[in-house]
Design an enzyme around this catalytic site. Structure first.
Site, short mmCIF file in Angstrom:
data_model
loop_
_atom_site.label_atom_id
_atom_site.label_comp_id
_atom_site.label_asym_id
_atom_site.label_seq_id
_atom_site.Cartn_x
_atom_site.Cartn_y
_atom_site.Cartn_z
N ASP A 50 0.86 -1.19 0.00
CA ASP A 50 0.00 0.00 0.00
C ASP A 50 0.89 1.23 0.00
O ASP A 50 1.31 1.70 1.06
CB ASP A 50 -0.86 0.06 1.26
CG ASP A 50 -1.95 -0.99 1.29
OD1 ASP A 50 -2.98 -0.78 0.65
OD2 ASP A 50 -1.78 -2.01 2.00
N HIS A 107 -12.06 -1.33 9.58
CA HIS A 107 -11.07 -2.10 10.33
C HIS A 107 -11.65 -2.59 11.66
O HIS A 107 -11.24 -3.64 12.17
CB HIS A 107 -9.82 -1.25 10.61
CG HIS A 107 -9.01 -0.94 9.40
ND1 HIS A 107 -9.30 0.12 8.57
CD2 HIS A 107 -7.92 -1.55 8.87
CE1 HIS A 107 -8.41 0.16 7.58
NE2 HIS A 107 -7.58 -0.85 7.74
N ASP A 166 -10.10 -6.43 0.30
CA ASP A 166 -9.36 -5.71 1.33
C ASP A 166 -8.92 -6.76 2.35
O ASP A 166 -9.32 -7.93 2.29
CB ASP A 166 -10.25 -4.64 1.97
CG ASP A 166 -9.45 -3.49 2.55
OD1 ASP A 166 -8.23 -3.65 2.78
OD2 ASP A 166 -10.04 -2.42 2.81
#
Length: 724
Positions: free
Chosen positions: A257, A370, A443
């Site tokens: 990332d 998250h 993800d």
């Protein structure tokens, strides 16, 4: 992109023919490609394998080298970790590093799967036509993506031949992209060995590749993968050595990332750019593409061929806790233009894969996926107008991969499943409506948003059933791997369904040079990463992003004659990459470099009354106070700090280190600029603007709502002041 049913892959215009020359000044890989796919891969009497299989994680045991050349034996694996890291170079001798893959290619091209004998391999594109001619006709595909004979449609060329040799376990492994701790593929620090054993059940990256056949590995700074450029390149080469030492060698797709701004895994001395919202403030598609070109070129030199960037989410909620300044802004059309430009920079100019994220759009939520499961309440019409345009633009630009979002989107799928696990969203919308034919990557599967409803054994299976191709970083690889394997053996997933995704992953690897050029040369690192030209470009781009929001008294620019004595206070958030900052020190140092007398007094994100009093005392006798703020809210002690400093009568200039929305909560400031992130490149640009070395050029890429009434706008989209 290659047409999915084309028997001969068309050349991808996004990968320059002169890729190696562009990056490293000479064709370092010409001999490699010729030996791997061209002539003379094996001759009568040559050994079919230059390496004997090794224990998981260890280097291969040496056998006789092919042909008449000298032996290129490697040493056996030590029983305890070596003290040295993976050597970056020279990379293993051409005969050694290519032999395993070369023999595999030869066997595939000739129909051999082992044993000594003649094997003549052709170039993958040239060979595809003859391979297709001899293969069972694909015919029309059924719903599972298979043709007559049960073979996956479009399984020709090198990817198809590699797929044909894979065991079921190897196919499952190709779909996983996994974290691994350590700076070295074979000799990480003991703490990293312990972490790997605890979380993954292996000691090293090499063992991970050997045991689970993973198709990808993702680098993180917190996993100690990214210490410095030479180390990163050595780690990448070590991982590829482990992959090519396997019985059925397939190079690994290494990803990270590297969004820039507040999300950076590779730090200084690599070139660091402003983040997405800063680029949105600059508004230049040229700058966005240049960022992708330079950042992608540097990642390629490190062996990283897939970047999980750009963020294609449209940030329409100022309180969004997870996207925010990672987005280019709130205008869907502007975000779409910048996303497409950055994709072209990464892919067409630099030759690595870009990833548009997070589909179907994560920009309007107040829950962090998250830690929870966000829900987007947009109607289908609002999704088409607000969320879809950047993803459509990315797909038109040829983006290689799209990352999913762990969000509920009832207007697109009312089932209550997160988008990552939704067949209507992943297949119905992304594949069928938007026409995306590339790789869909989840993800991270350790995020709570995808774990709320189902267990860790069900999530990867349901993601594949939804239409996903790559399974990113599950919390337990063994649980996820075994679950997918059991789903295929039990009939819940067909092997043909796996083949579809494996082929997409292999085609991406082929398109980005991973199958033919898995290694990176050490010269490429020193010639490419963090060069003076690259850093100068980052500075120029940053200089066009700093946004002057407030300057009611025409305080700015600060003159050395009238504002020489500068006090810098405020927040010091941790460096995104671990290699920059702290912000108060960087700001003070930048003022000093320009001839001011600057002092730094850090006060933190939640300054205590004692720290506020110390800052007020330090302000006495100063000409100006510069305050770095970070995510100011109604109850933030940073508000009390700014109010107390303003009460001293010393002019107060605020630098919003992250969110431009801070300005609404700080009416006492004489001037406010938005930097959009706190890495050095943004902070240095902000000081150049504050001191008049550059004129402020940025324009707000988001509207700023009023603090007392968020339904009303304080500063509109496009607002930005400048100097007379």
């Amino acid at each position: 992109m290659t047409a999915p049913h084309s028997p001969v892959p068309a050349p991808d215009p996004s990968v320059p023919d002169h890729y190696a020359e562009d990056h490293y000044g000479e064709d370092l890989y010409g001999e490699y490609a010729e030996d791997m796919y061209g002539k003379g891969l094996s001759v009568p009497g040559s050994a079919p394998w230059p390496f004997a299989p090794a224990a998981p994680g260890g280097p291969p045991r040496p056998t006789a080298a092919p042909g008449p050349g000298p032996s290129t034996a490697t040493t056996s694996a030590p029983t305890t970790p070596a003290t040295s890291a993976d050597p970056i170079g020279p990379a293993p001798h051409r005969r050694t590093v290519l032999a395993a893959t070369a023999v595999t290619a030869a066997g595939l091209a000739s129909g051999l799967v082992g044993g000594a004998g003649r094997a003549q391999a052709a170039h993958p594109v040239r060979a595809a036509g003859s391979a297709a001619a001899s293969a069972t006709p694909a015919g029309s595909a059924d719903a599972s993506g298979t043709g007559r004979g049960g073979r996956a449609v479009g399984a020709e060329g090198l990817p198809g031949r590699l797929l044909a040799r894979m065991t079921l376990e190897e196919k499952v492994g190709q779909l996983f992209v996994m974290r691994v701790y350590g700076h070295s593929a074979t000799a990480p620090a003991q703490e990293d060995i312990d972490a790997n054993l605890r979380e993954i059940g292996v000691r090293t990256a090499a063992e991970l590749v050997a045991r689970y056949h993973v198709g990808g590995i993702v680098y993180f700074a917190w996993a100690h993968n990214t210490r410095d450029p030479q180390q990163i390149a050595a780690l990448s080469n070590g991982i590829q050595r482990a992959a090519l030492a396997k019985d059925n060698p397939v190079p690994v797709l290494i990803a990270t990332d590297q969004e820039h701004g507040i999300v950076c895994r590779v730090g200084y001395p690599a070139t660091l750019f402003p983040g997405a919202m800063a680029i949105g403030a600059g508004g230049s598609v040229t700058d966005a593409r240049e960022l992708g070109r330079i950042a992608g070129t540097e990642l390629a030199a490190l062996g990283i061929r897939q970047n999980y960037s750009p963020v294609a989410d449209v940030n329409v909620d100022p309180a969004n806790p997870v996207i925010g300044v990672r987005s280019f802004g709130s205008d869907p059309d502007q975000v779409a233009r910048l996303v497409a430009a950055e994709v072209k920079g990464y892919q067409r100019s630099a030759g690595i894969s870009a990833t548009a994220k997070h589909f179907p759009g994560h920009g309007d939520t107040r829950v962090d996926s998250h830690t929870g499961l966000p829900e987007i309440d947009h109607t289908r019409e609002e999704w088409e107008r607000l969320d879809a345009p950047p993803f459509r633009a990315a797909i038109r630009a040829g983006v290689d991969s799209v990352m999913t979002a762990h969000i509920l989107f009832p207007a697109l799928d009312p089932s209550g499943d997160p988008a990552t696990l939704s067949h209507p969203i992943m297949t119905g919308i992304l594949r069928e409506e938007l026409g995306f034919e590339g790789v869909i990557v989840t993800d991270a599967l350790g995020m709570q948003g995808v774990r709320d409803k189902y267990g860790d054994d069900r999530v990867p299976v349901l993601a594949l059933k939804a239409g996903v191709d790559q399974l990113l970083n599950p919390p337990s690889l063994k649980v996820a791997f075994d679950a997918v394997l059991a789903a295929v053996r039990g009939g819940e997933l067909t092997e043909a369904r796996l083949d579809e995704s494996v082929l997409r992953v292999l085609r991406l690897k082929e398109r980005r040079g991973v199958l033919r050029r898995p290694y990176v040369p050490p010269r490429g690192v020193t010639r490419t990463v963090g060069t003076r030209a690259h850093r100068a470009a980052a500075d120029r781009i940053a200089g066009r992003t700093t946004t002057l929001l407030v300057d009611g008294e025409r305080l700015l620019p600060l003159s050395r004659r009238t504002h020489r004595e500068v006090l810098v206070v405020g927040a010091d958030p941790a460096s995104p990459s671990g290699t920059t900052g702290p912000p108060t020190t960087v700001l003070a140092g930048a003022f000093t470099e320009l001839g001011y007398s600057a002092t730094a007094v850090p006060t933190g994100t939640a300054p205590s009354p004692e720290r506020i009093a110390a800052a007020v005392a330090a302000a006495r006798g100063k000409d100006v106070v510069v305050v770095g703020t970070y995510n100011v809210t109604a109850g933030s002690a940073q508000r009390a700090l700014v109010e107390a400093l303003a009460a001293t009568g010393v002019p107060v200039v605020v630098v919003a280190l992250r969110n431009p929305y801070d300005v609404a909560w700080l009416p006492w400031a004489d001037a406010v600029v938005a930097a959009y992130a706190w890495t050095d490149v943004e902070l240095l640009a902000a000081v150049r603007v504050l001191t008049g070395h550059e004129r402020p050029k940025g324009r707000l890429p988001v509207p700023v709502p009023r603090a007392d009434d968020p339904s009303r706008v304080l500063l509109p989209l496009g607002h930005g002041l400048s100097y007379p």
